[in-house]
Design an enzyme around this catalytic site. Structure first.
Site, PDB file in Angstrom:
ATOM      1  N   HIS A 348     -32.267  -5.646  67.841  1.00  0.00           N
ATOM      2  CA  HIS A 348     -30.841  -5.288  67.697  1.00  0.00           C
ATOM      3  C   HIS A 348     -29.928  -6.075  68.610  1.00  0.00           C
ATOM      4  O   HIS A 348     -28.739  -5.759  68.686  1.00  0.00           O
ATOM      5  CB  HIS A 348     -30.611  -3.806  67.999  1.00  0.00           C
ATOM      6  CG  HIS A 348     -31.289  -2.875  67.067  1.00  0.00           C
ATOM      7  ND1 HIS A 348     -30.690  -2.373  65.937  1.00  0.00           N
ATOM      8  CD2 HIS A 348     -32.520  -2.342  67.090  1.00  0.00           C
ATOM      9  CE1 HIS A 348     -31.519  -1.567  65.312  1.00  0.00           C
ATOM     10  NE2 HIS A 348     -32.649  -1.535  65.996  1.00  0.00           N
ATOM     11  N   THR A 635     -22.078  -1.307  62.510  1.00  0.00           N
ATOM     12  CA  THR A 635     -22.208  -0.385  61.378  1.00  0.00           C
ATOM     13  C   THR A 635     -20.898   0.379  61.192  1.00  0.00           C
ATOM     14  O   THR A 635     -20.597   0.838  60.097  1.00  0.00           O
ATOM     15  CB  THR A 635     -23.361   0.611  61.592  1.00  0.00           C
ATOM     16  OG1 THR A 635     -23.290   1.100  62.933  1.00  0.00           O
ATOM     17  CG2 THR A 635     -24.712  -0.037  61.363  1.00  0.00           C
ATOM     18  N   LYS A 639     -18.548   1.599  57.816  1.00  0.00           N
ATOM     19  CA  LYS A 639     -17.970   2.937  57.596  1.00  0.00           C
ATOM     20  C   LYS A 639     -16.480   2.822  57.294  1.00  0.00           C
ATOM     21  O   LYS A 639     -15.949   3.515  56.424  1.00  0.00           O
ATOM     22  CB  LYS A 639     -18.200   3.823  58.834  1.00  0.00           C
ATOM     23  CG  LYS A 639     -19.670   4.120  59.068  1.00  0.00           C
ATOM     24  CD  LYS A 639     -19.954   4.668  60.464  1.00  0.00           C
ATOM     25  CE  LYS A 639     -21.440   4.550  60.760  1.00  0.00           C
ATOM     26  NZ  LYS A 639     -21.778   4.641  62.189  1.00  0.00           N
TER      27      LYS A 639
HETATM   28  C1  F58 Z   1     -26.568  -2.026  68.219  1.00  0.00           C
HETATM   29  N1  F58 Z   1     -27.281  -1.911  69.463  1.00  0.00           N
HETATM   30  C2  F58 Z   1     -25.964  -3.396  68.011  1.00  0.00           C
HETATM   31  N2  F58 Z   1     -27.838  -0.816  71.418  1.00  0.00           N
HETATM   32  O1  F58 Z   1     -25.146  -3.714  69.125  1.00  0.00           O
HETATM   33  C3  F58 Z   1     -25.129  -3.378  66.735  1.00  0.00           C
HETATM   34  O2  F58 Z   1     -24.614  -4.635  66.447  1.00  0.00           O
HETATM   35  C4  F58 Z   1     -26.002  -2.909  65.574  1.00  0.00           C
HETATM   36  O3  F58 Z   1     -25.219  -2.673  64.438  1.00  0.00           O
HETATM   37  C5  F58 Z   1     -26.711  -1.603  65.914  1.00  0.00           C
HETATM   38  O4  F58 Z   1     -27.429  -1.727  67.136  1.00  0.00           O
HETATM   39  C6  F58 Z   1     -27.679  -1.181  64.839  1.00  0.00           C
HETATM   40  O5  F58 Z   1     -28.493  -2.241  64.486  1.00  0.00           O
HETATM   41  C7  F58 Z   1     -27.185  -0.798  70.210  1.00  0.00           C
HETATM   42  O6  F58 Z   1     -26.563   0.173  69.817  1.00  0.00           O
HETATM   43  C8  F58 Z   1     -27.802   0.149  72.345  1.00  0.00           C
HETATM   44  O7  F58 Z   1     -27.135   1.162  72.229  1.00  0.00           O
HETATM   45  C9  F58 Z   1     -28.616  -0.068  73.602  1.00  0.00           C
HETATM   46  C10 F58 Z   1     -29.659   1.021  73.704  1.00  0.00           C
HETATM   47  C11 F58 Z   1     -30.463   0.889  74.975  1.00  0.00           C
HETATM   48  C12 F58 Z   1     -29.592   0.854  76.176  1.00  0.00           C
HETATM   49  C13 F58 Z   1     -28.524  -0.217  76.065  1.00  0.00           C
HETATM   50  C14 F58 Z   1     -27.711  -0.055  74.797  1.00  0.00           C
END
Ligand code: F58
Length: 798
Positions: A348, A635, A639
């Site tokens: 991701h 995402t 939406k």
């Molecule tokens: C997100 N990652 C991406 N990570 O930033 C976004 O572009 C994408 O649409 C989404 O995933 C789904 O694929 C994300 O949300 C986090 O929240 C991390 C989790 C672990 C700690 C640091 C933030």
């Protein structure tokens, strides 16, 4: 179920489960009684689904994720089980405010952002499609912190969703595993014995996830940490009362909070423990289920597909090998092959600082057997690929991305652009060795929650126009297209948006004390606060706009409301400064008698799923302005499009695909491409050059340095200004002029009411492809090779 049957069921639960009569029941009591009534309707489809899977010996999908940002569950359950209208009618008959009851539910904030919400959308789609699946995660006692503002600064408070009865889950004391940490490893090369120094119990809590029309329900199984020993009686009897309670407190810490601040050594160790805790419990649970009816471990990949949601469960590779070798006597290389047959990994992020690496010292201390196995996995991979240039281990650290890649059948990115960049950047070398392994699965969102439920006004219009088939098959929204030339339809579309905006304006007036004009353009940026997402670009443009309005108070300005929402990670200082800046600009601009009729800035605190459900249906403009190449997908962008907001965005993540689908003329594009971004970073003094070329930008930056938004304090926002003028890694300065241009273009288009409505409606009509049903079909086909059992249709008919 009729309205009366629903009413009787609610009243029965009120009486027998809560011990209350109608005259004395509070909103909370009614909510719990209604939830229990709906839950009753979910249990049978849930049992049927489980029985069907057992009978068919069907392949199951296991989705391992540190986060499931499920949001409130009652309304989802009502809508998907088909009980929503009866419940509303029953509450009307009882003279009770239905909406208040729904909003009384706390929002379980078991995730940070997109990654966690994606997991929740996926579970709902898996159930809607009847694919046998289970979500595995952690039952955090406190989810992501609750955000409030004090003098414009973010203050974090613990989230307390579990202090009230959580009736959606069923505790499973019999589904429990002992999870060890530390200690020593004894024995030989292949089969070893690990004797951990400490252990906690992982106990399961199950929540049924009901799909659209109540046809199927899968399970979300979250693990809670319990002590092996509740009380140290010896210490208690010696009078050491707090010491006696220590084992319990320490064990529970593991499932206490989501993403503890891992800037400290203690924080890092706790995060690693959390990851191993839920991964190990989940794998042992699924092996036990397989063991019930099968005796050949080599068949495991035929019955089990495991999806790792990012590298957080990346220890699954060595753990699965350990469970097969040490506990079931398989040979190491055979175990690696079986594990690889089951495991898949979704990436991701490309941000280097967000790619997990674990220090070998810490890993070897907490998980000594796993460290040995990681070494052997790395050696095996080197033998299999003599020409390889990479190693899982580097500078005394284990790269969890590489480990997850090496142990996976398929590795996927989450948008077309992100997947291509993965091949060229983070996984360049591994991709060359394994060119078939990386594939793309563009993200999606469930149209049930993100249109049908959150936007009843628009959903009703769509259903009146093309029937309700779109709820199960969002691509049917295309059937709206012939209606886009019908002025009456566009007027009704605009009415729905207006009603949503009026409702939001009313709520913001009540909660934030800021009065909004619902006919203004509602411009929304909601997501985690991060430099790459560039909320600071947005607020800088707001400042420039405010300055121009003051210069030309007799200008014909398009009224605009800038709405922000999002949390900053507690240790991320710069992001907190950005929040403070936005709130400070809001304070000054909203109080300015010259500009207040045209410009308002609002930042409702504690952005979460519930707030997103309020804001998205009321948006005209969707801000998706990340530096190109940095947002894996996004995402929220999907939406908004689904709810008839037009995007103002860069060519980043899934924006690219949204623009392809809705048409370039229905998308406000600006900024550099990912390639141009990489090239521009190499140009010395790029920020200074951009500022010198744009007096508007220079003046907005001056306002950060001359105390305009800080009661005369010149230093308060100097850090942000210097960052933009200096290194500017995220190219705020370089993209500013084009962002300004695109913003004006969007305003001009908005003024042309009918043209705008058509653009907005076209977004809805063409966004159906971004349904998570489409994404899940892709995973099922290309990665998991899992189908709904033949009898899925029979279950539906029962
Ligand atoms: C997100 N990652 C991406 N990570 O930033 C976004 O572009 C994408 O649409 C989404 O995933 C789904 O694929 C994300 O949300 C986090 O929240 C991390 C989790 C672990 C700690 C640091 C933030």
């Amino acid at each position: 179920m009729s309205k009366d049957a629903m009413k009787d069921s609610v009243l029965a639960h009120l009486k027998y489960a809560l011990g209350k009569d109608a005259a004395h029941a509070t909103v909370y009591d009614w909510r719990i009684a209604l939830s229990l009534a709906v839950r009753d309707r979910i249990v049978d489809p849930w049992f049927n689904a489980t029985r069907t899977v057992y009978r068919a010996d069907a392949k199951r999908v296991y989705y391992l994720s540190m986060e499931f940002l499920i949001g409130r569950l009652l309304e989802d359950a009502l809508v998907n089980s088909g009980a929503h209208d009866e419940a509303r009618a029953a509450f009307d008959a009882l003279g009770l405010p239905f909406e208040d009851v729904l909003y009384d539910e706390p929002d379980p904030a078991l995730g940070n952002g997109g990654l966690g919400r994606l997991a929740a959308c996926f579970l709902e789609s898996l159930s809607t499609l009847g694919i046998p699946a289970m979500g595995y995660g952690i039952r955090y006692e406190h989810g992501l912190f609750r955000q409030r503002f004090e003098n414009g600064w973010q203050v974090e408070e613990p989230e307390t969703w579990l202090t009230q009865d959580h009736v959606w889950e069923f505790e499973r004391p019999e589904a429990a595993f002992e999870i060890g940490f530390g200690g020593h490893v004894h024995g030989g090369e292949d089969r070893a014995v690990w004797r951990p120094a400490e252990a906690v119990i992982a106990q399961a809590f199950d929540t049924p996830v009901i799909g659209w029309q109540g046809r199927w329900a899968n399970t979300l199984r979250l693990w809670g940490a319990l002590p092996k020993q509740v009380l140290d009686l010896g210490r208690f009897n010696r009078g050491d009362f707090s010491g006696a309670a220590e084992p319990e407190a320490l064990a529970r810490t593991i499932s206490r909070v989501l993403y503890p601040d891992d800037t400290t050594e203690g924080g890092k160790a706790l995060r690693l423990k959390q990851e191993y805790f839920f991964t190990s419990a989940s794998l042992r649970d699924l092996l036990r289920r397989f063991e019930g009816d099968h005796d050949d471990w080599r068949d495991l990949p035929k019955k089990v597909a495991i999806q790792l949601n990012d590298t957080h469960p990346g220890i699954a590779g060595p753990e699965l090998v350990r469970l097969l070798v040490d506990e079931r006597g398989m040979a190491f290389e055979d175990a690696v092959e079986v594990a690889r047959g089951c495991l898949n990994y979704t990436n991701h992020t490309l941000l280097p600082e967000a790619l997990e690496r674990w220090n070998e010292g810490l890993l070897g201390y907490l998980l000594p057997r796993h460290m040995q196995l990681i070494e052997r996995i790395d050696e095996l991979h080197a033998r299999e690929n003599p020409k390889r240039k990479v190693s899982i281990r580097e500078h005394g650290e284990v790269k969890m991305g590489d480990l997850s890649f090496i142990m996976a059948s398929k590795v996927n990115g989450v948008s077309a652009l992100h997947t291509e960049l993965m091949k060229e950047t983070v996984f360049r070398d591994l991709h060359k060795l394994h060119p078939e392994r990386i594939i793309n699965q563009t993200n999606g969102v469930t149209p049930r929650r993100w249109l049908r439920t959150c936007n009843p006004a628009l959903a009703g219009l769509i259903t009146d126009t093309i029937g309700d088939g779109w709820i199960a098959d969002a691509e049917e929204l295309e059937r709206l297209e012939p209606h886009l030339d019908d002025a009456a339809f566009l007027e009704r579309f605009a009415d729905a948006k207006r009603a949503n905006k009026a409702r939001l304006a009313d709520w913001i007036g009540k909660t934030q004390g800021v009065q909004l004009d619902p006919s203004a353009m509602f411009d929304v940026q909601i997501k985690r606060i991060h430099e790459y997402k560039r909320q600071h670009l947005n607020i800088l443009e707001t400042i420039a706009l405010w300055q121009e309005m003051r210069d030309h108070p007799d200008g014909d300005w398009q009224p605009r409301v800038k709405i922000f929402g999002g949390k900053a990670a507690p240790g991320y200082h710069f992001a907190k400064e950005i929040i403070h800046l936005i709130n400070s600009v809001a304070r000054v601009a909203n109080a300015d008698p010259v500009t207040a009729k045209w410009l308002k800035v609002v930042f409702p605190p504690n952005y979460n799923v519930t707030l997103a459900e309020r804001l998205i249906p009321a948006a005209d403009l969707s801000e998706q302005i990340s530096t190109a190449g940095m947002e894996a997908s996004g995402t929220g962008n999907m939406k908004f499009a689904l709810n008839g907001a037009v995007t103002l965005g860069t060519l980043d993540g899934a924006n690219v695909e949204i623009r392809d689908r809705v048409g370039a003329e229905n998308f406000f594009l600006f900024g550099m491409t990912a390639e141009e971004v990489m090239a521009r970073r190499e140009v010395e003094g790029h920020a200074a050059a951009a500022i010198a070329a744009d007096p508007r930008l220079a003046r907005a930056l001056d306002a950060l340095r001359n105390g305009t938004f800080a009661d005369g304090d010149h230093d308060r926002f100097r850090g942000i200004a210097d960052n933009i003028a200096g290194p500017d890694w995220f190219l705020v300065a370089s993209d500013f002029a084009d962002y300004w241009r695109a913003g004006r273009a969007a305003e001009a288009a908005f003024r042309d009411g009918a043209g705008w409505n058509r653009q907005a409606a076209l977004n809805t009509a063409r966004a159906g492809w971004f349904s998570s049903d489409r994404t899940i079909r892709g995973y099922a086909r290309d990665i998991w090779r899992a189908d709904p059992p033949d009898s899925f249709r029979t279950v539906a008919a029962e």
